[in-house]
Structure formats: structure tokens, C-alpha cells
Design a protein around this motif. Structure first.
Motif, PDB file in Angstrom:
ATOM      1  N   MET A  40       0.818  -1.217   0.000  1.00  0.00           N
ATOM      2  CA  MET A  40       0.000   0.000   0.000  1.00  0.00           C
ATOM      3  C   MET A  40       0.850   1.264   0.000  1.00  0.00           C
ATOM      4  SD  MET A  40      -3.218  -0.767  -0.165  1.00  0.00           S
ATOM      5  CE  MET A  40      -4.210   0.572   0.529  1.00  0.00           C
ATOM      6  N   ASP A  41       2.166   1.092  -0.046  1.00  0.00           N
ATOM      7  CA  ASP A  41       3.066   2.242  -0.076  1.00  0.00           C
ATOM      8  C   ASP A  41       3.409   2.561  -1.526  1.00  0.00           C
ATOM      9  OD1 ASP A  41       4.999   4.179   0.263  1.00  0.00           O
ATOM     10  OD2 ASP A  41       6.010   3.134   1.891  1.00  0.00           O
ATOM     11  N   LEU A  88       2.915 -10.897  -4.590  1.00  0.00           N
ATOM     12  CA  LEU A  88       2.815  -9.456  -4.341  1.00  0.00           C
ATOM     13  C   LEU A  88       1.629  -8.897  -5.098  1.00  0.00           C
ATOM     14  CD1 LEU A  88       3.932  -6.687  -3.372  1.00  0.00           C
ATOM     15  CD2 LEU A  88       5.406  -6.692  -5.394  1.00  0.00           C
ATOM     16  N   LEU A  89       0.776  -8.164  -4.392  1.00  0.00           N
ATOM     17  CA  LEU A  89      -0.305  -7.429  -5.035  1.00  0.00           C
ATOM     18  C   LEU A  89       0.281  -6.090  -5.472  1.00  0.00           C
ATOM     19  CD1 LEU A  89      -3.275  -7.515  -5.802  1.00  0.00           C
ATOM     20  CD2 LEU A  89      -3.850  -6.681  -3.526  1.00  0.00           C
ATOM     21  N   ILE A 134       0.438  -6.568   5.066  1.00  0.00           N
ATOM     22  CA  ILE A 134       0.254  -5.275   4.401  1.00  0.00           C
ATOM     23  C   ILE A 134       1.392  -4.343   4.779  1.00  0.00           C
ATOM     24  CG2 ILE A 134      -1.300  -3.339   3.981  1.00  0.00           C
ATOM     25  CD1 ILE A 134      -3.597  -5.038   5.017  1.00  0.00           C
ATOM     26  N   ASP A 135       2.123  -3.871   3.771  1.00  0.00           N
ATOM     27  CA  ASP A 135       3.133  -2.835   3.988  1.00  0.00           C
ATOM     28  C   ASP A 135       2.448  -1.485   3.826  1.00  0.00           C
ATOM     29  OD1 ASP A 135       5.686  -1.813   4.488  1.00  0.00           O
ATOM     30  OD2 ASP A 135       6.128  -1.622   2.354  1.00  0.00           O
ATOM     31  N   THR A 136       2.697  -0.570   4.745  1.00  0.00           N
ATOM     32  CA  THR A 136       1.876   0.633   4.840  1.00  0.00           C
ATOM     33  C   THR A 136       2.681   1.919   4.653  1.00  0.00           C
ATOM     34  OG1 THR A 136       2.166   0.860   7.232  1.00  0.00           O
ATOM     35  CG2 THR A 136       0.402  -0.577   6.476  1.00  0.00           C
ATOM     36  N   PRO A 137       2.016   2.989   4.214  1.00  0.00           N
ATOM     37  CA  PRO A 137       2.669   4.302   4.163  1.00  0.00           C
ATOM     38  C   PRO A 137       2.721   4.922   5.553  1.00  0.00           C
ATOM     39  CG  PRO A 137       0.410   4.514   3.436  1.00  0.00           C
ATOM     40  CD  PRO A 137       0.640   3.041   3.690  1.00  0.00           C
ATOM     41  N   LEU A 142      -6.850   8.286   3.995  1.00  0.00           N
ATOM     42  CA  LEU A 142      -7.818   7.305   3.514  1.00  0.00           C
ATOM     43  C   LEU A 142      -7.158   5.950   3.246  1.00  0.00           C
ATOM     44  CD1 LEU A 142     -10.750   6.841   2.782  1.00  0.00           C
ATOM     45  CD2 LEU A 142     -10.254   7.645   0.463  1.00  0.00           C
ATOM     46  N   ILE A 143      -5.929   5.964   2.747  1.00  0.00           N
ATOM     47  CA  ILE A 143      -5.229   4.698   2.514  1.00  0.00           C
ATOM     48  C   ILE A 143      -5.030   3.961   3.832  1.00  0.00           C
ATOM     49  CG2 ILE A 143      -3.013   3.679   1.843  1.00  0.00           C
ATOM     50  CD1 ILE A 143      -2.831   5.672  -0.404  1.00  0.00           C
TER      51      ILE A 143
END
Length: 266
Positions: A40-41, A88-89, A134-137, A142-143
Motif C-alpha cells: 500500500m506504499d 505481491l499485489l 500489508i506494507d503501509t505508508p 484514507l489509505i
């Protein structure tokens, strides 16, 4: 439990979120667990960790994560195998406009729906995997809201530096707000100290503060911590794989093996 969804979250950059996500995935892969990493980053550092060019990756898939989120595209067509047991998505630069596209289209994305887009995508494919990581920002928007609704558990990397406790408290406040309003199943699996240098008084002092705070808040802090070392970056730079896969008998990989056990994964 098949399809367990876990996010690695912090609102502070440079605390090894991507490194932790990919090395945990590597350790799970080594014990024959099937893992999906949702990137998600927007920087696509997960792809880079596995030696993939994010721009060229787009040519290997019919759709991207953005298409699955916004257009309802089949997420299976946005998957790339990056290792034996790891998919990987794929994300791309389209995610830069994700928040604008959702917030400006209230008809298609009413308030409740706009926070559940990622969950809907993951629900379609999670049963094909033992774990979804989930790798995150770093920014909360909203993400990140979609991530907090989609995941069951969170792992929070914590670097014991100045202002770290304040940052952690802010993160946990946001998490608790989402838990009460959007996702009652949400929980912090553990806080994991990262980039720790036990020789410094600063780090030792902040670690003591963390332990006291976590005990009062009834949150687990892992005994296993990730030390300051060049091993992990060198593995990505030279081997184009996370250390847990590139050198599974190395000191750093063994640390993640211990962390995996302490987190009760696998």
C-alpha cells in the motif's frame, strides 16, 4: 487461521516497516506458508526488495491494486510471484490519486464504503494464503484508514529515538478510534523495537519508557528487537532479496526467526 491479515504500521518513516514485512514473509515462506504481500506504499519498496522494477512490473500484470480498489478489477490479475511461496499485489503511481478519486466521487464511494475498499479486495483472495501482510505508508489518511479496516492484527515497529513515544501514542489513539467506530476486531499484536542500539543511554531510557507505557496499556512489546545493522540493506542491495531468504542462517535472519516465534506466526 488461513488468510490472517496483518499490517505493519507506523506513522514514522524509516523504522523498517518494509524490511519487517518482507523478512517476516521470508521466514513464513521458509516454513512453507503461502504469503500475500499487499503493497500500500506508493514507493513500491516491497517490489524493490525482491529485485523487481516497479515500473516494469506493471507490464507483467493485467491490472494493479489501484484498478482492484477503484474499478473493481479482479485482484488475482494484479498478482506477481516474487518468491516460491510469496505473491505481491502490485501497486503503481495510480495510487497517488486514490484519495482524490474516492473523495470526489461521493455517489460511487459513500462514507462507509470508502473505508472498506481494501477489505473487499483482500476478501476475494485471502483464502488462497496462510497470511496476508500489508506494507503501509507513513501518513494517516484514507489509505491508512482502509488498512485499519482490512486488517485483524497490527505489528508496530518502534525506533527508540526522540519523540518516538509521542508518535506511538498518536498512532494508538487513531487505532483505538478506528477500533471503536469501524473495526471492532482490530488489535495490536505487538510493538517491535527496531534499529536499537543498546549501548546508548537514550535508547535504553526510551525502551524503559516503552515497557512502562505498554504494560499500562496492556500491549505486548516483543523481547526480540531488530538491532542497527547493515545486513538487511546489504541483502536487498546485493542479493535483491530480504535477508531471511538470501541468508537464512545469518544473524539477522535468525533474529526474524525468533521474532516469528514470539509473534506466534506460522
Amino acid at each position: 487461521m488461513p488468510g490472517e491479515v496483518i499490517a505493519v504500521i507506523s506513522n514514522k518513516g524509516g523504522v523498517l516497516k518494509t524490511s519487517m514485512t518482507t523478512n517476516l514473509a521470508g521466514q513464513l515462506s521458509l516454513i512453507d506458508k503461502k504469503v500475500l504481500i499487499v503493497d500500500m506504499d506508493i514507493q513500491s519498496d516491497v517490489a524493490v526488495t525482491f529485485g523487481q522494477n516497479p515500473d516494469l512490473l506493471e507490464e507483467d500484470v493485467e491490472f494493479s491494486l489501484y484498478d482492484a480498489l477503484i474499478k473493481g478489477a479482479d485482484p488475482k490479475k494484479a498478482l506477481v510471484s516474487v518468491d516460491k511461496n510469496i505473491d505481491l499485489l502490485v501497486t503503481n503511481d495510480d495510487m497517488l490519486s486514490f484519495e482524490f478519486d474516492v473523495l470526489l466521487d461521493a455517489r460511487q464511494f459513500p462514507t462507509q464504503k470508502r473505508f472498506s475498499l481494501l477489505k473487499e479486495v483482500i476478501e476475494k483472495i485471502k483464502m488462497d494464503y496462510d497470511y496476508v501482510l500489508i506494507d503501509t505508508p507513513t501518513s494517516f489518511g484514507l489509505i491508512q484508514g482502509n488498512i485499519l479496516v482490512a486488517c485483524q492484527d497490527m505489528i508496530i515497529p518502534f525506533q527508540p529515538e526522540k519523540y518516538a513515544m509521542r508518535s506511538l501514542q498518536k498512532t494508538l489513539k487513531i487505532v483505538n478510534d478506528f477500533k471503536s467506530q469501524m473495526n471492532p476486531e482490530l488489535r495490536v499484536r505487538a510493538i517491535v523495537p527496531t534499529l536499537v542500539n543498546q549501548r546508548t543511554l537514550l535508547h535504553r531510557g526510551i525502551m524503559e519508557l516503552l515497557q512502562d507505557y505498554a504494560m499500562n496499556s496492556k500491549i505486548k512489546v516483543t523481547r526480540t528487537f531488530i538491532p542497527t545493522t547493515i545486513e538487511f540493506a546489504s541483502s536487498v542491495g546485493f542479493d535483491q532479496r530480504p535477508l531471511s531468504l538470501a541468508a537464512p542462517t545469518s544473524k539477522g535472519a535468525k533474529i526474524y526467526n525468533e521474532l516469528l516465534k514470539e509473534l506466534k506466526l506460522g
